[in-house]
Design a protein around this motif. Structure first.
Motif, PDB file in Angstrom:
ATOM      1  N   GLY A 195       7.530  53.476  29.716  1.00  0.00           N
ATOM      2  CA  GLY A 195       7.064  52.515  30.720  1.00  0.00           C
ATOM      3  C   GLY A 195       5.591  52.237  30.531  1.00  0.00           C
ATOM      4  O   GLY A 195       4.767  53.127  30.670  1.00  0.00           O
ATOM      5  N   ARG A 196       5.279  50.994  30.204  1.00  0.00           N
ATOM      6  CA  ARG A 196       3.889  50.641  29.931  1.00  0.00           C
ATOM      7  C   ARG A 196       3.354  49.720  31.016  1.00  0.00           C
ATOM      8  O   ARG A 196       3.979  48.725  31.356  1.00  0.00           O
ATOM      9  CB  ARG A 196       3.814  49.935  28.575  1.00  0.00           C
ATOM     10  N   ALA A 197       2.209  50.079  31.590  1.00  0.00           N
ATOM     11  CA  ALA A 197       1.486  49.202  32.510  1.00  0.00           C
ATOM     12  C   ALA A 197       2.378  48.715  33.648  1.00  0.00           C
ATOM     13  O   ALA A 197       2.300  47.557  34.053  1.00  0.00           O
ATOM     14  CB  ALA A 197       0.886  48.021  31.754  1.00  0.00           C
ATOM     15  N   VAL A 198       3.210  49.608  34.168  1.00  0.00           N
ATOM     16  CA  VAL A 198       4.108  49.198  35.252  1.00  0.00           C
ATOM     17  C   VAL A 198       3.295  48.735  36.459  1.00  0.00           C
ATOM     18  O   VAL A 198       2.304  49.346  36.835  1.00  0.00           O
ATOM     19  CB  VAL A 198       5.062  50.354  35.625  1.00  0.00           C
ATOM     20  N   GLY A 199       3.705  47.622  37.029  1.00  0.00           N
ATOM     21  CA  GLY A 199       2.995  47.049  38.166  1.00  0.00           C
ATOM     22  C   GLY A 199       1.898  46.082  37.758  1.00  0.00           C
ATOM     23  O   GLY A 199       1.232  45.498  38.604  1.00  0.00           O
ATOM     24  N   ARG A 200       1.717  45.896  36.449  1.00  0.00           N
ATOM     25  CA  ARG A 200       0.711  44.939  35.981  1.00  0.00           C
ATOM     26  C   ARG A 200       1.401  43.786  35.256  1.00  0.00           C
ATOM     27  O   ARG A 200       2.599  43.809  34.977  1.00  0.00           O
ATOM     28  CB  ARG A 200      -0.287  45.636  35.042  1.00  0.00           C
TER      29      ARG A 200
END
Lengths: 254, 254
Positions: A195-200
């Motif tokens: 999961g990379r940069a979740v919420g961005r």
């Protein structure tokens, strides 16, 4: 002593994850301390000073913020995710223990936030639905041998494993080495969530197998969840798969 | 298929912990499913049906909510804390995997929340500031021998341990047995944090030692954090102590 220090978790990037408690603590502060990209997420406010620092200067930042609060100010240290998980709250406590006696008289408030593993898990299903652990792969503050020992213990005992800080520019090989280590204990088909940069805006969540997991899939903004032997993938036609770990578990063979 | 199911984390009791994302998901739902005390926390809304169930009926609740969503409705299942940590998200995934094919076509959204261990940790300092694990002591869904094995592995490898579901009316002895087990690995002086009903009016957070920890100190609403060998307590004159685990760790002797 009237000084107040809040250590505030912003959650993952998006303001949708900022709790009302955190928003209040930020609004009430006269001074904000933090890593610059985190400070940039906090709306500007008149008569509130901002003190940005590099992400490796955690103790210096904590010390400066405590010193400022000890002058009677209302100070907030901002942290990504949850401040208590591989973040600023422990650094602040370390400085309080090592610092002048009057820092122990400060009003210290830790404001929790959504930590990365919860946000990543939510995006893909419920991989943390059963017993799990959270492990930082950074060997800046602990020997690599200890990390390996913990990977062995967690995988062999059937914990799902959330890996924080999988790689950085200065630590390019640790994630690959951890995956190699986990392959001793887990099947090649074990689901691995990246999961990379979740919420961005540039969020990206991928599911691979332990056999296929590769250091090239990760960066500093990635949180990795390695399943246990029980973790399952539900394929869905036209939708991303769901990855989850059932609440029930049988005995793990030794 | 137009049905939508959100599994929404309310966080600990207080609305100060409810994220904007969770508030939006609750407001958008036509039907709410959940354990009655959790439903009671959600402000009432016209034209929104409510379906309360007992806290042991997780699969039946998940199934009913999925069936309702499959009729094209917008449904939310509410969960205390984070839905992905010993809560409803895994139950929903289990039902999707076992259920009719068309449930896989539903739009499933998991909305993370502040889970109990983060809230308890924040109240007392930063006990989860280093590698940690989260373990449910309920042996309803796994054999007790597996729980013991995990306690052994986690304590020996130096993880801080968050214990969910330490006791219940039907499981009175598990917490005491777990503490006994942990005493094999950890010093009698190891800090143990007992956090009860954090975020609610009757909140109570105590710090004891592993030697003094007692099942009488816990109930169904308690989350327990057992420190590692590195966890420290900072005494503060006239203020509650701070409990934290330093970010750095030395090698743990075998």
């Amino acid at each position: 002593m009237s000084g107040h220090l809040a250590v505030v978790g912003l959650g993952p990037g998006d303001a949708r994850y900022l709790t009302p408690e955190a928003a209040e603590a930020l609004a009430a502060a006269e001074a904000l301390y933090g890593y610059a990209p985190y400070l940039d997420r906090v709306p500007a406010r008149a008569a509130q000073s901002r003190h940005a620092s590099d992400n490796r200067e955690e103790r210096a930042r904590a010390s400066a913020a405590l010193g400022h609060a000890a002058q009677g100010a209302r100070v907030a240290v901002v942290s990504g995710g949850d401040p208590g998980v591989f973040a600023m709250a422990a650094a602040v406590c370390e400085e309080i223990e090592a610092g002048p006696e009057n820092w122990r008289a400060l009003d210290i408030e830790i404001v929790p936030g959504i930590t990365a593993m919860l946000a990543v898990a939510a995006r893909i299903g419920a991989p943390l639905g059963h017993d799990f652990c959270a492990l930082s792969l950074s060997d800046n503050l602990k020997p690599w041998e200890l990390i390996e020992r913990r990977l062995d213990a967690a995988a062999a005992a059937g914990f799902v494993i959330a890996l924080y800080n999988p790689v950085s520019r200065a630590r390019p090989w640790q994630f690959g080495a951890a995956i190699e280590r986990l392959r001793r204990h887990l099947l090649p088909s074990t689901p691995v969530v990246l999961g990379r940069a979740v919420g961005r805006a540039d969020e990206r969540v991928n599911v691979v197998t332990l056999a296929a997991a590769d250091a090239a899939d990760t960066d500093m903004a990635t949180l990795v969840i390695v399943g246990s032997r029980e973790t399952r993938v539900i394929a869905r036609n036209g939708r991303p798969p769901l990855v989850y770990t059932p609440r029930a578990a049988a005995e793990v063979s030794a």
